[in-house]
Structure formats: structure tokens, C-alpha cells
Motif scaffolding. Structure first.
Motif, PDB file in Angstrom:
ATOM      1  N   GLN A 115       0.828  -1.209   0.000  1.00  0.00           N
ATOM      2  CA  GLN A 115       0.000   0.000   0.000  1.00  0.00           C
ATOM      3  C   GLN A 115       0.865   1.264   0.000  1.00  0.00           C
ATOM      4  O   GLN A 115       0.564   2.242  -0.694  1.00  0.00           O
ATOM      5  N   LEU A 116       1.953   1.248   0.791  1.00  0.00           N
ATOM      6  CA  LEU A 116       2.855   2.403   0.797  1.00  0.00           C
ATOM      7  C   LEU A 116       3.458   2.629  -0.580  1.00  0.00           C
ATOM      8  O   LEU A 116       3.548   3.762  -1.062  1.00  0.00           O
ATOM      9  N   ASP A 117       3.875   1.537  -1.212  1.00  0.00           N
ATOM     10  CA  ASP A 117       4.490   1.649  -2.533  1.00  0.00           C
ATOM     11  C   ASP A 117       3.491   2.153  -3.566  1.00  0.00           C
ATOM     12  O   ASP A 117       3.873   2.798  -4.548  1.00  0.00           O
ATOM     13  N   ALA A 118       2.208   1.865  -3.345  1.00  0.00           N
ATOM     14  CA  ALA A 118       1.177   2.317  -4.276  1.00  0.00           C
ATOM     15  C   ALA A 118       0.735   3.756  -3.980  1.00  0.00           C
ATOM     16  O   ALA A 118      -0.131   4.287  -4.682  1.00  0.00           O
ATOM     17  N   GLY A 119       1.312   4.369  -2.941  1.00  0.00           N
ATOM     18  CA  GLY A 119       0.991   5.754  -2.639  1.00  0.00           C
ATOM     19  C   GLY A 119      -0.209   5.947  -1.738  1.00  0.00           C
ATOM     20  O   GLY A 119      -0.723   7.063  -1.621  1.00  0.00           O
TER      21      GLY A 119
END
Length: 509
Positions: free
Chosen positions: A440-444
Motif C-alpha cells: 500500500q505504501l508503494d502504491a501511494g
């Protein structure tokens, strides 16, 4: 309460006994120390716990008298002396009074007190506990590591200290202590291990391998939506709103040292609504149909079982999403073990069962998950150590086989070495939850939303856990800010060097 002050020293007479207040040198200014002594009124003796209060080591009579007055004020304010109460007895009493702790926290506190705090600090008087005593106790724990199979590391000492600090805070609140001596202790340095979850591609391969398993949707909820293990075990059908595609988390099944119980979620924020994607919702509904078939086959024998709540009262479970084939609730420890069984199969061909020396071209292996005739990477403890090419497979009795290699082994093989391709590195079940946050973090996705979905009590916890994973999000934020601001020209990345000193303004007049 009248304060009596007196000057004494440690000089000894001809008989070897201390002279105390009889020393002739006490007339000198810098010889001896002052002490105070006061009688506690009878009505306050039960409150204070002793008939006299005394202290010594003061440079002047005025300093001793001032200290006595401070002690009187503390007594008048309700300060209690612990008297003969030892640290060990107090810790036992403190732990016995903790009625709202979760089972795992209670077990952790009990272990810290029994194994570390009482053996090293238990005999000290509570009121005499000093930061130096605590520091020396931790140093003794570290020295004892020489004789231990499992040393007590800095991280564990940090958790032990947290238990002691919390307990002594209670002593301060009860006015058994004026201050908490644990607050002044410097702990051994250690760095927390960064969370290293699987990448999205690895999570996908794990879920693909688990797709045919009875618990595949449970692992999907953990990996995609960040449920805790106990929360996944405690999911109930009444908590699913299929129309809104929302799952309500309201309880969890906990493992308290082998004793199972049913508790509310770990934190107040843990009781939450989790939005589901269409794929997970569809998987859940299909799982429900399979469970209906199992329930019909079991008939009246289908029961979710009974477990105690946090107060020890029995709770009859019902409507559980994930159960054994007979309807009984799941053991969280089994869910963790079963995840490892599935994860180990990803990319695995087979495992070596008998040692083979370098130069040998025949290897004895166990069960084969795929046809072995091809080139494979050899893994030891899930780390690659080389490659081999299998040209022939001859089945042995049972599930084993003998593999013939295209070339002699360039290295020794050990039992449990594995042949495979892109096998998954070892991860805990809880790391699936971490993978959800990482993806989720990597997806912004906003950190606050991730914190809410995972049931953290604050975004600070989420940030501390995944701060090392925020780099890509930070880079995107930097680029977004730079792109959003209109500029006439960009500042060059490097300043050109001046052609000569005069142009640089450096020439001498």
C-alpha cells in the motif's frame, strides 16, 4: 514532628569502634556529616510504616534540617514508606493487581519478573532501589549470557526494562516511591530489525500456491487487507456486509501460552471496518458455499466450540468464517504452521534426504512437487549455493527418488538442501500483514489510511514500523511538489567555474 540534627563521622577509637558524635575532630568545619532524625506521630505510623524517619550524609545542619522538612511535607501529603517491602514482593503484588492486561502481555510481564527482575533485584528494599542497582542487574544479565544457549540480547533487556519502568510508575502513583529510578538508567544500545516483508510478486506467488487450500481466503485477508492472525481466526459471517463490501473486525482468538481464548481486538482502533476488493469478496462468498457443504455434511455435530474471554467467562462461538472441517475454531498456531507448509512449496521441486559429496552424480531426494528433469537452483536455508541439472529420475520405495545429474556435484549436499526455482525466503505469518502495508505504501496510499486499515492505535506506530519503506513515497512526493510549481527556468545541478579570478570577484585591487 520535631527534627533532631546531629553531626557524626566514621573515625574509630582505640577499641576499633566508631566514635560517631563523640569524635573530637567534629569541631572542624569539614570533618563529618550531618544527619536528621524525627519521630513520626502515632496517628501517622500506620500510614508511614515506621516510628522514626532518618537520613544522613548532609554537609551542614541546615541542609539536614531542610531535608527533614521536605520529608515531613511528603508524609503530610500522604507519602508512604514501603518499610521492609522488597522489590520482588512489590512486583508480585503489582502483577497480581493487573486485571486488564491481554494474555500475551501478562505472560510477558510474568516472565520478565520471574526470570530476570526478581533474581537480580528482588531482595532489595523498594525504597532503597537506585538506578545503579538496575544498571548493575542488566550488566549481570549480560555476563550470564556466556552460559546460556539462548542469550538475553539488548532488545530483550529493553523489554525487561519497560516492564520494570511500568511497575515502578505504579509505585510512584501509590506514593511508595518519590520518583521512578528506572527512568535514569541507560540501556545497552541495539537497533530494531527492519521489517522485510515479501515483495508484491512474492505475495502473489504465495497466494497462487494457497489458492486450492481450505484457508486460502484467510491468507488473502491477511496479505491484502492486513488482518492480524487472531483477527482472521475470529472473523464472523455476521460481520460481513456483502452489499457494501465491508468486513467488521470485532473479536480475535488468542493463544496465551498454549491456552486459547477469545478477546476483543488488540487495540481500541483494532475494532474496525475493513473495505474489501471485489476479488476478495468473491473469494469469501465462494468459501462460504464450501463451508455450507461441510456444515451440512456434519449436521448437528457442527459446532464452533467454546473459549474463555478475558475475564475467564466461557463464550460460545458461532458464525466463524474459518474453521476446521468439523466446524471447530482454528488454533492460531496451526494457521502459522500451515502458512509455512504452503510457502515452502512455492518454487520447490524437491529436498535432499541423504548427504552427497562433491564429485557424485547421484542424489537421493524425497517427494517431488514437479517433474525434476531440468536445471535447478540448489538452496541451503533458503539461500542459493549453486545449480544442478537433473537428467533422470528413478522412483524409490515410498515417496523418494534417485536423481541422476548431468555433471558431478561441484559441492557437497546436505540433508534438507532444496532444489527449486525462485523459492520464497522464510517469512512469518505476521510478515504477510507487513507485506500488505508495504504494498500500500508503494502504491501511494496515505499513511493514515494504512494505519486505520491495520488497526494501529496511532499513525506513529505505523510510521515507526515502516519508516524504511517510505523512501519511494518520499521520492514521489518530492517529484510531485517540484512538478506542481511553475518555474521560468531550472537551477543548474552544478555551478559553472569562473573563467578567471577577476570574473569571480577575487582579483586584488
Amino acid at each position: 514532628m520535631k527534627i533532631k540534627t546531629e553531626k557524626r563521622c566514621g573515625c574509630r577509637g582505640d577499641d576499633g569502634k566508631q566514635l560517631g558524635a563523640r569524635c573530637p575532630k567534629l569541631a572542624r568545619k569539614n570533618h563529618g556529616k550531618w544527619s536528621y532524625r524525627l519521630r513520626v506521630p502515632k496517628e501517622l505510623v500506620p500510614l508511614v510504616g515506621q516510628a522514626f524517619i532518618r537520613d544522613s550524609g548532609f554537609p551542614t545542619a541546615k541542609a539536614a534540617e531542610d531535608a527533614g522538612n521536605e520529608r515531613i511535607a511528603a508524609v503530610r501529603a500522604g507519602q508512604r514508606s514501603a518499610g521492609a517491602l522488597t522489590v520482588g514482593t512489590y512486583l508480585d503484588q503489582w502483577l497480581d493487581g493487573k486485571r486488564k492486561l491481554r494474555p500475551t502481555t501478562l505472560r510477558s510481564y510474568e516472565s520478565h519478573i520471574r526470570l530476570h527482575l526478581k533474581p537480580y533485584l528482588g531482595q532489595l528494599a523498594l525504597t532503597g532501589l537506585h538506578p545503579n542497582h538496575i544498571d548493575q542487574a542488566y550488566r549481570r544479565i549480560e555476563r550470564a549470557n556466556v552460559d546460556k544457549r539462548q542469550p538475553t540480547g539488548p532488545a530483550t533487556i529493553g523489554r525487561i526494562h519497560a516492564t520494570l519502568r511500568t511497575a515502578l510508575n505504579g509505585a510512584v502513583k501509590q506514593r511508595l516511591l518519590q520518583y521512578n529510578p528506572a527512568l535514569s538508567v541507560e540501556l545497552p544500545e541495539h537497533s530494531e530489525r527492519d521489517v522485510e516483508p515479501w515483495e508484491a510478486e512474492e505475495v502473489g506467488r504465495f497466494l497462487d500456491e494457497a489458492a486450492s487450500d481450505r484457508l486460502s481466503v484467510m491468507y488473502e485477508l491477511i496479505a491484502l487487507h492486513g488482518l492480524r492472525r487472531g483477527e482472521a481466526c475470529g472473523c464472523q459471517w455476521p460481520g460481513l456486509d456483502a452489499t457494501a463490501s465491508v468486513l467488521t473486525i470485532s473479536l480475535q482468538i488468542t493463544d496465551n501460552g498454549g491456552r486459547l481464548g477469545v478477546w476483543p481486538p488488540k487495540t481500541r482502533s483494532g475494532k474496525r471496518k475493513v473495505d474489501l476488493d471485489a476479488g476478495t469478496l468473491g473469494s469469501l462468498l465462494a468459501h462460504g458455499l464450501r463451508q455450507d457443504a461441510e456444515r451440512e455434511a456434519m449436521g448437528a455435530a457442527w459446532q464452533n466450540g467454546t473459549l474463555p474471554d478475558q475475564h475467564g467467562r466461557p463464550v460460545v462461538l458461532s458464525g466463524l468464517m474459518f474453521t476446521r472441517p468439523d466446524g471447530r475454531h482454528l488454533d492460531p498456531a496451526y494457521v502459522s504452521r500451515h502458512m509455512q507448509v504452503i510457502a515452502r512449496r512455492v518454487g520447490l521441486c524437491t529436498a535432499v534426504v541423504s548427504a552427497a559429496s562433491a564429485g557424485t552424480a547421484v542424489v537421493t531426494v524425497g517427494r517431488r512437487h514437479v517433474a525434476p528433469e531440468r536445471t535447478w537452483t540448489v538452496y541451503r536455508d533458503r539461500e542459493p549455493i549453486g545449480t544442478v541439472t537433473v537428467t533422470r529420475c528413478v522412483r524409490r520405495r515410498g515417496s523418494g527418488a534417485t536423481l541422476t545429474l548431468a555433471e558431478p556435484l561441484p559441492f557437497d549436499l546436505r540433508p534438507k538442501d532444496e532444489l527449486g526455482e525462485r523459492v520464497l525466503s522464510r517469512r512469518r505469518l505476521h510478515d504477510l500483514r507487513h507485506s500488505s502495508a508495504s504494498i500500500q505504501l508503494d502504491a501511494g496510499v496515505d499513511l493514515a489510511l494504512i494505519s486505520k486499515r491495520h488497526g494501529h492505535s496511532s499513525t506513529a506506530i505505523t510510521s515507526d514500523l515502516y519508516v524504511h519503506l517510505l523512501r519511494s513515497a518520499g521520492q514521489r512526493a518530492a517529484e510531485a511538489v517540484a512538478s506542481a510549481i511553475p518555474r521560468a527556468s531550472r537551477v543548474p545541478t552544478s555551478c559553472p567555474q569562473p573563467a578567471n579570478e577577476e570574473s569571480a570577484g577575487l582579483s586584488e585591487s
